[in-house]
Design an enzyme around this catalytic site. Structure first.
Site, PDB file in Angstrom:
ATOM      1  N   SER A  22       0.816  -1.210   0.000  1.00 16.15           N
ATOM      2  CA  SER A  22       0.000   0.000   0.000  1.00 16.15           C
ATOM      3  C   SER A  22       0.855   1.268   0.000  1.00 16.15           C
ATOM      4  CB  SER A  22      -0.892  -0.011   1.235  1.00 16.15           C
ATOM      5  OG  SER A  22      -1.678   1.148   1.281  1.00 16.15           O
ATOM      6  N   LYS A  46      -3.377   2.085  -2.272  1.00 16.82           N
ATOM      7  CA  LYS A  46      -3.080   3.140  -1.307  1.00 16.82           C
ATOM      8  C   LYS A  46      -4.158   3.107  -0.219  1.00 16.82           C
ATOM      9  CE  LYS A  46      -1.383   7.007   0.249  1.00 16.82           C
ATOM     10  NZ  LYS A  46      -0.094   6.909   0.933  1.00 16.82           N
ATOM     11  N   CYS A 131      -0.078   3.298  10.606  1.00 15.24           N
ATOM     12  CA  CYS A 131       0.596   4.404   9.932  1.00 15.24           C
ATOM     13  C   CYS A 131       1.260   5.316  10.955  1.00 15.24           C
ATOM     14  CB  CYS A 131      -0.388   5.216   9.093  1.00 15.24           C
ATOM     15  SG  CYS A 131       0.446   6.581   8.267  1.00 15.24           S
ATOM     16  N   LYS A 166      -2.807  -4.957   9.039  1.00 18.21           N
ATOM     17  CA  LYS A 166      -1.409  -4.584   8.800  1.00 18.21           C
ATOM     18  C   LYS A 166      -0.801  -4.012  10.070  1.00 18.21           C
ATOM     19  CE  LYS A 166       1.569  -1.999   5.674  1.00 18.21           C
ATOM     20  NZ  LYS A 166       1.621  -1.381   4.349  1.00 18.21           N
ATOM     21  N   ASN A 193       4.647  -2.502   8.635  1.00 12.41           N
ATOM     22  CA  ASN A 193       4.556  -1.143   8.126  1.00 12.41           C
ATOM     23  C   ASN A 193       5.922  -0.489   8.377  1.00 12.41           C
ATOM     24  OD1 ASN A 193       3.608   1.426   7.254  1.00 12.41           O
ATOM     25  ND2 ASN A 193       1.559   0.892   7.956  1.00 12.41           N
ATOM     26  N   THR A 194       6.054   0.779   8.070  1.00 12.46           N
ATOM     27  CA  THR A 194       7.365   1.435   8.186  1.00 12.46           C
ATOM     28  C   THR A 194       7.815   1.541   9.645  1.00 12.46           C
ATOM     29  OG1 THR A 194       6.211   3.542   8.163  1.00 12.46           O
ATOM     30  CG2 THR A 194       7.118   2.777   6.079  1.00 12.46           C
ATOM     31  N   GLY A 266       7.168  -2.884  -1.786  1.00 13.80           N
ATOM     32  CA  GLY A 266       6.908  -1.477  -1.509  1.00 13.80           C
ATOM     33  C   GLY A 266       7.893  -0.572  -2.211  1.00 13.80           C
TER      34      GLY A 266
HETATM   35  C1  LIG Z   1       5.832   6.583   0.252  1.00 16.19           C
HETATM   36  C2  LIG Z   1       5.170   5.495   1.047  1.00 16.19           C
HETATM   37  C3  LIG Z   1       3.796   5.556   1.293  1.00 16.19           C
HETATM   38  C4  LIG Z   1       3.172   4.570   2.041  1.00 16.19           C
HETATM   39  N1  LIG Z   1       1.818   4.643   2.248  1.00 16.19           N
HETATM   40  C5  LIG Z   1       1.184   3.645   2.929  1.00 16.19           C
HETATM   41  C6  LIG Z   1      -0.236   3.653   3.086  1.00 16.19           C
HETATM   42  O1  LIG Z   1      -0.941   4.540   2.597  1.00 16.19           O
HETATM   43  N2  LIG Z   1      -0.810   2.643   3.792  1.00 16.19           N
HETATM   44  C7  LIG Z   1      -0.088   1.623   4.333  1.00 16.19           C
HETATM   45  O2  LIG Z   1      -0.675   0.729   4.942  1.00 16.19           O
HETATM   46  N3  LIG Z   1       1.264   1.577   4.188  1.00 16.19           N
HETATM   47  C8  LIG Z   1       1.911   2.558   3.499  1.00 16.19           C
HETATM   48  N4  LIG Z   1       3.283   2.496   3.330  1.00 16.19           N
HETATM   49  C9  LIG Z   1       4.045   1.382   3.920  1.00 16.19           C
HETATM   50  C10 LIG Z   1       4.334   0.286   2.897  1.00 16.19           C
HETATM   51  O3  LIG Z   1       3.147  -0.306   2.414  1.00 16.19           O
HETATM   52  C11 LIG Z   1       5.239  -0.805   3.496  1.00 16.19           C
HETATM   53  O4  LIG Z   1       4.580  -1.399   4.591  1.00 16.19           O
HETATM   54  C12 LIG Z   1       6.575  -0.257   3.971  1.00 16.19           C
HETATM   55  O5  LIG Z   1       7.041   0.731   3.105  1.00 16.19           O
HETATM   56  C13 LIG Z   1       7.634  -1.328   4.121  1.00 16.19           C
HETATM   57  O6  LIG Z   1       7.876  -2.005   2.905  1.00 16.19           O
HETATM   58  P1  LIG Z   1       9.052  -1.606   1.862  1.00 16.19           P
HETATM   59  O7  LIG Z   1      10.322  -1.503   2.647  1.00 16.19           O
HETATM   60  O8  LIG Z   1       9.057  -2.713   0.854  1.00 16.19           O
HETATM   61  O9  LIG Z   1       8.655  -0.320   1.282  1.00 16.19           O
HETATM   62  C14 LIG Z   1       3.935   3.489   2.579  1.00 16.19           C
HETATM   63  C15 LIG Z   1       5.299   3.425   2.317  1.00 16.19           C
HETATM   64  C16 LIG Z   1       5.934   4.399   1.558  1.00 16.19           C
HETATM   65  C17 LIG Z   1       7.403   4.299   1.301  1.00 16.19           C
END
Ligand SMILES: Cc1cc2nc3c(=O)[nH]c(=O)nc-3n(C[C@H](O)[C@H](O)[C@H](O)COP(=O)(O)O)c2cc1C
Ligand SMILES: Cc1cc2nc3c(=O)[nH]c(=O)nc-3n(C[C@H](O)[C@H](O)[C@H](O)COP(=O)(O)OP(=O)(O)OC[C@H]3O[C@@H](n4cnc5c(N)ncnc54)[C@H](O)[C@@H]3O)c2cc1C
Ligand code: FES
Lengths: 304, 261
Positions: A22, A46, A131, A166, A193-194, A266
């Site tokens: 997402s 998203k 988030c 999540k 998540n982050t 992501g």
């Molecule tokens: C720019 C950006 C926007 C994100 N927006 C969302 C979001 O709207 N909803 C959500 O659940 N996670 C969001 N995430 C988290 C990602 O879905 C993912 O859980 C996180 O980035 C870790 O994975 P990755 O290291 O592969 O990016 C976002 C991440 C990034 C980098």
């Protein structure tokens, strides 16, 4: 041919275990001319909220060692515009569409979901209770077991579709929260998540994202994701969808071995548009080399 | 139509102090490229993960030109790239400058390496049989790109902050000093530092000039995926929201956006 079909709980079958994460793939329609969307086992949208959200002021992103910090603040077009504008394309995808929902209050989550229930093509939901970048909503629903218990119970009662929660790594013990989701009959949990992160410009002494603390993603967080998946897999029976720092096929295998049934891509979507194709190719080759016919055989098979 | 391709470097030379021009053989992109659009360059490194955006500084049949300043990690790498080497690139991305031929004076105003998209735009305007006015401001003589880029322009005006070349002062002041001689309608096309852009937007607002500005923002994707590259919409409504530089821009009419978000 290796069988890449992946079953996540009783309700979701994917043709392969690779989904989008997402917030890193728009609503699924941004790249239709550049990537064959059919390569993905599914698309996760998203985060959608009941009303449109403009999101946070700039700066919203910064590059950090092997990753990035974002503070987007759930900017999105809102559930009504989503249904109106995106149904046409998404309903025709052969892969599954999982809609990610978020909200400021429990009612907002519930009302958003109720609107989406009218759309037959939606395969299921990912509930964002993690988030780090919004003042209300987001992580507070996902950090305290009692609160999570209540909201998952409420949303579960509203839909028979696939429901995945999540989770955030920014908690003392992610297992406790995954157990709550299981008890409340969620079909799966997704993680991570982050990770909380911050960076400061030493020349101006200003923070590099508007909220000072934002969400770290990308290759830098992969080991954190693997650790959380590993320990959660040992604690719960519901499937785990792994997220965090995946950039190649070897990373996906690592996630499966740690206990993920499927994965989401992501940040890699920002720097490698061929990631899904390369990953699927690698999975095939790896399984052939290992003498495995079905990719799901890898799940949780880390030798400890 | 956007393309992701491996292209070959034909040239990669310094054209001023720390400023390079790279010429790529890239018909997929060059044939549809328009002034104002940009490309993403991808790097295999997983330490600095973002692709880097660069304006298209020229496109003729199979050839794409970029002009870049060495400012950090990846641009330093790029300066060392050799002829024949391949580069992974995506484009053309973003929107473009629009030229209204009925306007009397087409004024291109560039600050530093902001000159890149304007060189391409000047080519296009000249091809349409119109002679544009070109103002370029640099810090000092060393940073002024090779004169060959501007040879075909009759109406070219250089300035430098230290007076070592051309008019002594900012590019905006240089333009202002020429204003009394400029009659009838004016369209401004600009690309440069935020301060220059803001000054031009204010000037254009006061004098009701049409003014298009190409913006820069840090970009994680360049494709509208991350929502990271925002510029605030110009509106009295506090909830007005944002535009994405990579997707809605990089070129915006100066009255549509805010300059101090
Ligand atoms: C720019 C950006 C926007 C994100 N927006 C969302 C979001 O709207 N909803 C959500 O659940 N996670 C969001 N995430 C988290 C990602 O879905 C993912 O859980 C996180 O980035 C870790 O994975 P990755 O290291 O592969 O990016 C976002 C991440 C990034 C980098
Ligand atoms: C649409 C667009 C078109 C551009 N066109 C050109 C061009 O034609 N020629 C050119 O030389 N540059 C151009 N840039 C800027 C260029 O992308 C950056 O200079 C480049 O990304 C720096 O990479 P680096 O790894 O060398 O620097 P880094 O090591 O990443 O950073 C060095 C310094 O530059 C700053 N910086 C990095 N990226 C940007 C950015 N996108 N905007 C503003 N500051 C930044 C950083 O904050 C840091 O202070 C453009 C940017 C955009 C958004
Ligand atoms: S750079 Fe990602 S949306 Fe513009």
């Amino acid at each position: 041919m290796i069988d890449l079909t992946t079953q996540i709980g009783l309700k979701l079958q994917l043709k392969n275990p690779v989904l989008t994460a997402s917030g890193t793939f728009g609503y699924g329609d941004e790249l239709a001319d550049l990537i064959d969307l059919n390569r993905f086992g599914g698309i996760v949208t998203k985060s959608l909220t009941l009303h449109p959200r403009a999101g946070n002021p700039s700066p919203r992103i910064t590059e950090t060692t092997a990753g990035m910090i974002n503070s987007i603040g759930l900017a999105n077009i809102g559930v009504d515009a989503f249904i109106e504008q995106k149904s046409e394309l998404l309903s025709h995808l052969p892969g599954k569409v999982i809609v990610n929902i978020a909200g400021r209050t429990e009612d907002e989550y519930a009302d958003t979901l109720k609107k989406l229930e009218s759309q037959e093509w939606i395969a299921g939901y990912e509930m964002n209770v993690s988030c780090p970048n919004v003042r209300e909503g987001g992580i507070e629903f996902g950090a305290k077991p009692e609160i999570l218990n209540h909201i998952v119970g409420r949303i579960r009662d509203l839909t028979n579709r696939f429901l995945m929660i999540k989770l955030s790594p920014n908690v003392t013990d992610i297992r406790v929260l995954a157990e709550v989701c299981q008890k409340r009959s969620a079909d799966a949990v997704s993680m991570i998540n982050t990770v909380y992160g911050a960076a400061i410009d030493i020349k101006t002494r200003k923070p590099l994202v508007n909220t000072v603390i934002g969400g770290l993603s990308g290759p830098a967080i992969k080991p954190i994701a693997v650790a959380n998946i590993y320990k959660t897999h040992r604690a719960v029976d519901i499937p785990i969808v792994g997220i965090g720092g995946i950039s190649c096929g070897a990373d996906v295998v690592e996630f499966l071995l740690a206990g993920a049934s499927a994965v989401e891509l992501g940040t890699v979507n920002f720097f490698n548009l061929n990631a899904v194709a390369e990953i699927l190719e690698f999975l095939e080759e790896y399984c052939v080399a290992q003498g495995i016919g079905v990719v799901t055989e890898l799940v949780g098979k880390v030798k400890v | 139509m956007r393309h992701l391709t491996e292209t070959i470097i034909l040239e990669n030379n310094a054209v001023a102090k720390n400023i390079f021009r790279m010429t790529l053989k890239c018909p997929e992109i060059s044939r549809s490229a328009q002034p104002g659009q940009f490309v993403n360059i991808y790097f295999s490194d997983q330490i600095h993960i973002f692709p880097r955006p660069f304006s298209i500084a020229g496109a003729t049949d199979e050839i794409l030109n970029l002009i870049y300043r060495v400012v950090g990690v990846q641009t330093s790498q790029m300066a060392g790239w050799k002829i024949g080497q391949t580069v992974k690139i995506l484009g053309p991305l973003g929107n473009q400058f629009t030229v209204d031929a009925s306007v009397d004076n087409h004024v291109l105003i560039g600050g530093g390496v902001g000159v890149a998209p304007l060189i391409f735009l000047a080519d296009k305007i000249l091809q349409g049989g119109i002679e544009p006015q070109f103002f370029l401001g640099v810090k000092n003589r060393d940073e002024m790109p090779d004169g060959k880029f501007f040879r075909q322009l009759q109406d070219f005006h250089a300035s430098s902050d230290d007076g070592s070349i051309g008019f002594h002062g900012t590019v905006v002041d240089n333009f202002l000093s020429h204003l009394p001689g400029i009659k009838k309608s004016v369209a401004i096309y600009a690309c440069g530092p935020e301060k220059m852009n803001a000054a031009l937007a204010q000037l254009a607002g006061e004098r009701r000039y049409d003014c298009q500005i190409s913006f820069e923002r840090l970009m994680a994707c360049g494709l509208g995926l991350c929502q990271g590259c925002t510029v605030k919409k110009n509106s009295t409504d506090a909830e007005a929201g944002y535009l994405l530089v990579c997707k809605d821009g990089p070129v915006f009419h100066s009255d549509r956006v805010m300059f101090n978000d």
